[in-house]
Scaffold this active site. Structure first.
Site, PDB file in Angstrom:
ATOM      1  N   THR A 193      -5.939   1.036   9.683  1.00 35.60           N
ATOM      2  CA  THR A 193      -6.862   0.991  10.771  1.00 35.60           C
ATOM      3  C   THR A 193      -8.013   0.021  10.682  1.00 35.60           C
ATOM      4  OG1 THR A 193      -6.716   3.447  10.777  1.00 35.60           O
ATOM      5  CG2 THR A 193      -8.658   2.515  11.822  1.00 35.60           C
ATOM      6  N   PRO A 245     -11.959   1.052   3.820  1.00 42.79           N
ATOM      7  CA  PRO A 245     -13.037   2.104   3.690  1.00 42.79           C
ATOM      8  C   PRO A 245     -14.268   1.628   4.416  1.00 42.79           C
ATOM      9  CG  PRO A 245     -12.708   1.058   1.431  1.00 42.79           C
ATOM     10  CD  PRO A 245     -11.856   0.657   2.348  1.00 42.79           C
ATOM     11  N   CYS A 269     -10.845   9.658   7.261  1.00 43.46           N
ATOM     12  CA  CYS A 269     -10.822   8.718   8.669  1.00 43.46           C
ATOM     13  C   CYS A 269     -11.736   8.935   9.690  1.00 43.46           C
ATOM     14  CB  CYS A 269      -9.474   9.011   9.484  1.00 43.46           C
ATOM     15  SG  CYS A 269      -7.939   8.512   8.322  1.00 43.46           S
ATOM     16  N   ALA A 275      -1.705  12.650  10.858  1.00 41.35           N
ATOM     17  CA  ALA A 275      -2.861  13.521  10.642  1.00 41.35           C
ATOM     18  C   ALA A 275      -2.226  14.043   9.233  1.00 41.35           C
ATOM     19  CB  ALA A 275      -3.099  14.730  11.345  1.00 41.35           C
ATOM     20  N   ARG A 332     -10.881  13.747  -0.181  1.00 41.17           N
ATOM     21  CA  ARG A 332     -11.794  12.522   0.523  1.00 41.17           C
ATOM     22  C   ARG A 332     -12.656  13.193   1.666  1.00 41.17           C
ATOM     23  NH1 ARG A 332      -7.556   7.559   1.336  1.00 41.17           N
ATOM     24  NH2 ARG A 332      -6.328   9.259   2.087  1.00 41.17           N
ATOM     25  N   GLY A 361       0.054   4.446  -0.174  1.00 44.08           N
ATOM     26  CA  GLY A 361      -0.675   5.670  -0.079  1.00 44.08           C
ATOM     27  C   GLY A 361      -0.463   6.888   0.756  1.00 44.08           C
ATOM     28  N   GLY A 374       0.833  -1.503   0.083  1.00 39.97           N
ATOM     29  CA  GLY A 374       0.041   0.137   0.118  1.00 39.97           C
ATOM     30  C   GLY A 374       0.746   1.321   0.118  1.00 39.97           C
TER      31      GLY A 374
HETATM   32  N1  LIG Z   1      -4.737   8.700   5.379  1.00 40.51           N
HETATM   33  C1  LIG Z   1      -4.514   9.172   6.541  1.00 40.51           C
HETATM   34  O1  LIG Z   1      -4.209  10.281   6.950  1.00 40.51           O
HETATM   35  C2  LIG Z   1      -4.468   8.028   7.503  1.00 40.51           C
HETATM   36  C3  LIG Z   1      -3.837   7.960   8.742  1.00 40.51           C
HETATM   37  C4  LIG Z   1      -3.926   6.964   9.919  1.00 40.51           C
HETATM   38  C5  LIG Z   1      -4.299   5.713   9.229  1.00 40.51           C
HETATM   39  N2  LIG Z   1      -4.895   5.715   8.072  1.00 40.51           N
HETATM   40  C6  LIG Z   1      -5.420   4.238   7.731  1.00 40.51           C
HETATM   41  O2  LIG Z   1      -4.442   3.737   6.951  1.00 40.51           O
HETATM   42  C7  LIG Z   1      -4.881   2.715   5.875  1.00 40.51           C
HETATM   43  C8  LIG Z   1      -4.659   3.542   4.699  1.00 40.51           C
HETATM   44  O3  LIG Z   1      -4.938   4.686   4.361  1.00 40.51           O
HETATM   45  P1  LIG Z   1      -4.257   5.667   3.393  1.00 40.51           P
HETATM   46  O4  LIG Z   1      -4.972   7.020   3.212  1.00 40.51           O
HETATM   47  O5  LIG Z   1      -2.798   5.562   2.884  1.00 40.51           O
HETATM   48  O6  LIG Z   1      -5.046   4.893   2.016  1.00 40.51           O
HETATM   49  P2  LIG Z   1      -4.468   4.970   0.329  1.00 40.51           P
HETATM   50  O7  LIG Z   1      -6.024   4.712  -0.290  1.00 40.51           O
HETATM   51  O8  LIG Z   1      -4.079   6.337   0.320  1.00 40.51           O
HETATM   52  O9  LIG Z   1      -3.625   4.075   0.194  1.00 40.51           O
HETATM   53  C9  LIG Z   1      -3.702   2.504   0.030  1.00 40.51           C
HETATM   54  C10 LIG Z   1      -3.241   1.866  -1.052  1.00 40.51           C
HETATM   55  O10 LIG Z   1      -3.205   0.394  -0.921  1.00 40.51           O
HETATM   56  C11 LIG Z   1      -3.300  -0.167  -2.160  1.00 40.51           C
HETATM   57  N3  LIG Z   1      -3.744  -1.454  -2.145  1.00 40.51           N
HETATM   58  C12 LIG Z   1      -5.180  -2.017  -2.052  1.00 40.51           C
HETATM   59  N4  LIG Z   1      -5.055  -3.071  -1.951  1.00 40.51           N
HETATM   60  C13 LIG Z   1      -3.647  -3.735  -2.387  1.00 40.51           C
HETATM   61  C14 LIG Z   1      -3.131  -4.832  -2.534  1.00 40.51           C
HETATM   62  N5  LIG Z   1      -3.755  -6.021  -2.204  1.00 40.51           N
HETATM   63  N6  LIG Z   1      -1.856  -4.996  -2.910  1.00 40.51           N
HETATM   64  C15 LIG Z   1      -1.048  -3.895  -3.277  1.00 40.51           C
HETATM   65  N7  LIG Z   1      -1.682  -2.651  -2.895  1.00 40.51           N
HETATM   66  C16 LIG Z   1      -2.854  -2.485  -2.543  1.00 40.51           C
HETATM   67  C17 LIG Z   1      -4.149   0.735  -3.237  1.00 40.51           C
HETATM   68  O11 LIG Z   1      -3.753   0.855  -4.374  1.00 40.51           O
HETATM   69  C18 LIG Z   1      -3.627   2.302  -2.611  1.00 40.51           C
HETATM   70  O12 LIG Z   1      -2.570   2.776  -3.319  1.00 40.51           O
HETATM   71  C19 LIG Z   1      -6.429   2.802   6.096  1.00 40.51           C
HETATM   72  O13 LIG Z   1      -6.677   2.002   6.929  1.00 40.51           O
HETATM   73  C20 LIG Z   1      -6.583   4.435   6.880  1.00 40.51           C
HETATM   74  O14 LIG Z   1      -7.568   4.150   7.659  1.00 40.51           O
HETATM   75  C21 LIG Z   1      -4.949   6.552   7.373  1.00 40.51           C
HETATM   76  O1  LIG Z   2     -10.380  21.433  15.674  1.00 42.64           O
HETATM   77  C1  LIG Z   2     -10.538  21.012  14.542  1.00 42.64           C
HETATM   78  C2  LIG Z   2      -9.635  20.033  14.129  1.00 42.64           C
HETATM   79  C3  LIG Z   2      -9.932  19.609  13.034  1.00 42.64           C
HETATM   80  N1  LIG Z   2     -11.075  19.979  12.421  1.00 42.64           N
HETATM   81  C4  LIG Z   2     -11.567  19.064  11.048  1.00 42.64           C
HETATM   82  O2  LIG Z   2     -11.357  17.684  11.254  1.00 42.64           O
HETATM   83  C5  LIG Z   2     -10.973  17.148  10.223  1.00 42.64           C
HETATM   84  C6  LIG Z   2      -9.605  16.198  10.425  1.00 42.64           C
HETATM   85  O3  LIG Z   2      -8.663  16.857  10.608  1.00 42.64           O
HETATM   86  P1  LIG Z   2      -7.209  16.274  11.187  1.00 42.64           P
HETATM   87  O4  LIG Z   2      -7.756  15.292  12.564  1.00 42.64           O
HETATM   88  O5  LIG Z   2      -6.306  17.365  11.664  1.00 42.64           O
HETATM   89  O6  LIG Z   2      -6.870  15.456  10.176  1.00 42.64           O
HETATM   90  P2  LIG Z   2      -6.672  13.800   9.504  1.00 42.64           P
HETATM   91  O7  LIG Z   2      -5.839  13.774   8.721  1.00 42.64           O
HETATM   92  O8  LIG Z   2      -8.057  13.450   9.315  1.00 42.64           O
HETATM   93  O9  LIG Z   2      -6.296  13.070  11.041  1.00 42.64           O
HETATM   94  C7  LIG Z   2      -7.056  12.301  11.632  1.00 42.64           C
HETATM   95  O10 LIG Z   2      -7.348  10.933  11.096  1.00 42.64           O
HETATM   96  C8  LIG Z   2      -6.238  10.162  11.059  1.00 42.64           C
HETATM   97  C9  LIG Z   2      -6.408   8.968  10.080  1.00 42.64           C
HETATM   98  O11 LIG Z   2      -7.097   7.998  10.912  1.00 42.64           O
HETATM   99  C10 LIG Z   2      -5.515   9.962  12.516  1.00 42.64           C
HETATM  100  O12 LIG Z   2      -4.545   9.489  12.000  1.00 42.64           O
HETATM  101  C11 LIG Z   2      -5.154  11.448  12.989  1.00 42.64           C
HETATM  102  O13 LIG Z   2      -4.599  11.093  14.241  1.00 42.64           O
HETATM  103  C12 LIG Z   2      -6.576  12.179  13.210  1.00 42.64           C
HETATM  104  O14 LIG Z   2      -6.264  13.484  13.724  1.00 42.64           O
HETATM  105  C13 LIG Z   2     -10.659  18.066   9.097  1.00 42.64           C
HETATM  106  O15 LIG Z   2     -11.641  18.527   8.272  1.00 42.64           O
HETATM  107  C14 LIG Z   2     -10.301  19.537   9.881  1.00 42.64           C
HETATM  108  O16 LIG Z   2     -10.784  20.686   9.336  1.00 42.64           O
HETATM  109  C15 LIG Z   2     -11.964  20.851  12.792  1.00 42.64           C
HETATM  110  O17 LIG Z   2     -12.952  21.025  12.309  1.00 42.64           O
HETATM  111  N2  LIG Z   2     -11.631  21.382  14.118  1.00 42.64           N
END
Ligand SMILES: NC(=O)c1ccc[n+]([C@@H]2O[C@H](COP(=O)([O-])OP(=O)(O)OC[C@H]3O[C@@H](n4cnc5c(N)ncnc54)[C@H](O)[C@@H]3O)[C@@H](O)[C@H]2O)c1
Ligand SMILES: O=c1ccn([C@@H]2O[C@H](COP(=O)(O)OP(=O)(O)O[C@H]3O[C@H](CO)[C@@H](O)[C@H](O)[C@H]3O)[C@@H](O)[C@H]2O)c(=O)[nH]1
Length: 466
Positions: free
Chosen positions: A169, A130, A314, A202, A384, A44, A42
């Site tokens: 997650t 998702p 998220c 974040a 997203r 991403g 992954g």
């Molecule tokens: N985006 C964030 O800020 C954030 C922060 C913390 C946790 N998370 C969690 O982390 C996970 C990933 O989130 P993301 O935002 O990086 O997702 P993303 O969609 O940006 O990336 C996921 C990637 O995995 C790839 N993928 C899916 N299945 C696959 C497979 N079988 N083999 C190889 N590649 C594969 C997809 O093509 C994609 O590029 C989720 O569970 C999310 O909830 C996201």
């Molecule tokens: O006081 C605040 C703080 C944030 N936001 C909104 O809340 C959303 C999420 O913000 P933020 O939490 O900063 O960003 P994310 O990247 O979504 O991060 C959250 O989601 C991630 C994915 O699980 C976690 O890893 C992080 O700890 C968690 O903060 C955004 O639309 C912000 O504009 C508010 O409206 N008020």
């Protein structure tokens, strides 16, 4: 991955370009696991940056990030990285390209999933989870289909022992399902240890969150194999994270901690947004309320910024995942409690649009409305679940002519300014050049004249109408 008992533990060591691979002592006489190769499935928002930091801080470990999406991998290999994050470019290019004369490349991006799995000691699962869109739990449950597919690929390709790390997650007890899949499909004699290691970064602050995490959680089975695997993963983080911040616990606590953290953070935003409606009805100022209550150290100042509603990939999905879990556990009152966090968020988005409509004499028909900033928050290009999408949908339904300022750079400048209400006038000056006539007719949802709207502005959305 090799076992050894001769090399001393370096749990607190700082890795530098000359340092050997990290070695940690196992919890018994099984010996220590020396991590040489990591694979991340992954590429991403999580997988790419996380592996860039791991590779940066562990020059002696080869880190390979794989994805089925060839375009994404090509972008990671290029100078146009697939995502925008402050400081991401430098963090990726140093380990990816190396430094002539002082550092060999140790970060690789490829679509050759099978080979990277076969070579690795530790495999991170960073695929998307998702909300399910069909079948049982549709609209609520987290879909672990991608995780399952990746796990089946691991089982098929692994010919030596692997540590599997849930970085995605996941619903509580997912590790149990993964273990079952690996046990049923893995090759005889190959051992798999499954760990939970949720990510808390974040977007917009990804690199600093990864460099200076509040904590690293590692969940494992409490048997000797689980603890030995956890120690090996801890050694990777110990290259830059103080040992006291690396916390080990049981697998289910670790999985549920991640969902719990997001639920509590989202709940704070819904709480302050609910209070913002009371402020508007009473003449109180929600920013002043947030400041006043945030000074109480039991409450604290963070995540209390009233907005048009939280967005991002998220919060909504993870809170809904908790709702589903609660329902599955026959806890309807608990499910209703957490569902209200999401319901208030939807209501806040609707409320914002209703205020825009009433500010524009209750009709938007044929009014030209610009939305500046389409990402869900500042310093990211990620749209997203952006609140801007709901706002625009509402505006279009009212037959307004909405359009979105698309240029990333312009959006970033605007969003920087918006993050500080004191800079509201600066926001106006950042607008694209326009004719004197248009300028005269343009008003920005009356934000500078309507204190309520001004204080409730989201961090990434600004609506303007002509
Ligand atoms: N985006 C964030 O800020 C954030 C922060 C913390 C946790 N998370 C969690 O982390 C996970 C990933 O989130 P993301 O935002 O990086 O997702 P993303 O969609 O940006 O990336 C996921 C990637 O995995 C790839 N993928 C899916 N299945 C696959 C497979 N079988 N083999 C190889 N590649 C594969 C997809 O093509 C994609 O590029 C989720 O569970 C999310 O909830 C996201
Ligand atoms: O006081 C605040 C703080 C944030 N936001 C909104 O809340 C959303 C999420 O913000 P933020 O939490 O900063 O960003 P994310 O990247 O979504 O991060 C959250 O989601 C991630 C994915 O699980 C976690 O890893 C992080 O700890 C968690 O903060 C955004 O639309 C912000 O504009 C508010 O409206 N008020």
């Amino acid at each position: 991955m090799s076992s050894t008992s001769t090399v001393p533990s370096r749990v607190n060591g700082q890795a530098g370009p000359q340092n050997p691979a990290l070695v940690v002592r196992g919890s018994d006489n099984l010996g220590e696991l020396k991590v040489k190769k990591i694979c991340c499935i992954g590429a991403g928002y999580v997988g790419g940056p996380t592996c860039a930091v791991i590779a940066n801080k562990n020059p002696s470990i080869a880190v390979t990030v794989v994805d089925l999406n060839a375009n994404r991998i090509a972008a990671w290999q290029s100078d146009n990285l697939p995502i925008y994050e402050p400081n991401l470019f430098e963090t990726v290019t140093v380990p990816r390209d190396g430094i002539k004369g002082s550092r060999e490349p140790n970060l690789f991006f490829t679509t050759d999933v099978d080979k990277a799995i076969a070579d690795a000691d530790i495999i991170f699962l960073s695929v998307n989870t998702p909300t399910k869109v069909a079948g049982q739990g549709a609209g609520l449950a987290l879909d672990i289909g991608y995780l399952e597919a990746a796990t089946r690929t691991i089982a098929r390709c692994a010919t030596s022992d692997k540590i599997i790390v849930e970085k995605s997650t996941v619903p509580c007890r997912t590790a149990e399902s993964l273990r079952d899949i690996l046990a049923a499909n893995g090759k005889p004699g190959v051992r798999f240890d499954v760990l939970s290691n949720p990510e808390f970064l974040a977007e917009g602050t990804t690199i600093s969150d990864l460099l200076y995490p509040d904590r690293i959680l590692i969940g494992s089975l409490m048997d000797v194999h689980g603890q030995r695997a956890a120690a090996a993963l801890a050694s990777v983080y110990a290259a830059w994270v103080p040992r006291a911040r690396i916390i080990t616990m049981n697998l289910w606590s670790s999985e549920l901690s991640k969902i719990s953290a997001n639920a509590l953070l989202a709940q704070r935003i819904s709480s302050i947004n609910a209070l913002s409606a009371v402020c508007e009805a009473t003449g109180a100022n929600v920013s002043e309320i947030a400041y006043a209550v945030g000074l109480d150290k039991r409450i604290g100042p963070h995540m209390l910024k009233s907005s048009v509603g939280f967005g991002g990939s998220c919060f909504k999905k993870d809170v809904l995942g908790l709702v589903y879990l609660s329902e599955s556990l026959h806890l309807p009152e608990v499910a209703a409690y957490w569902k209200a966090v999401v319901d208030i968020n939807e209501w806040q988005k609707d409320r914002f649009t209703r205020r825009v409509i009433s500010s524009l004499y209750n009709t938007l028909m044929n009014k030209r409305i610009a939305v500046f900033g389409f990402a869900y928050k500042k310093n990211t290009g990620d749209t997203r679940e952006s609140a801007a999408i709901s706002v625009v949908n509402h505006l279009v339904a009212e037959r307004a002519k909405s359009f979105v300022a698309r240029r990333m750079r312009a959006d970033c400048q605007i969003n920087h300014a918006e993050s500080n209400p004191a800079n509201a006038n600066h926001v106006h000056r950042q607008k694209p050049a326009r004719s004197a006539k248009t300028k005269k007719n343009m008003h920005v949802a009356k934000t500078s004249r309507n204190p309520t709207l001004k204080h409730n502005l989201p961090s990434a959305v600004m609506v303007a109408a002509t």
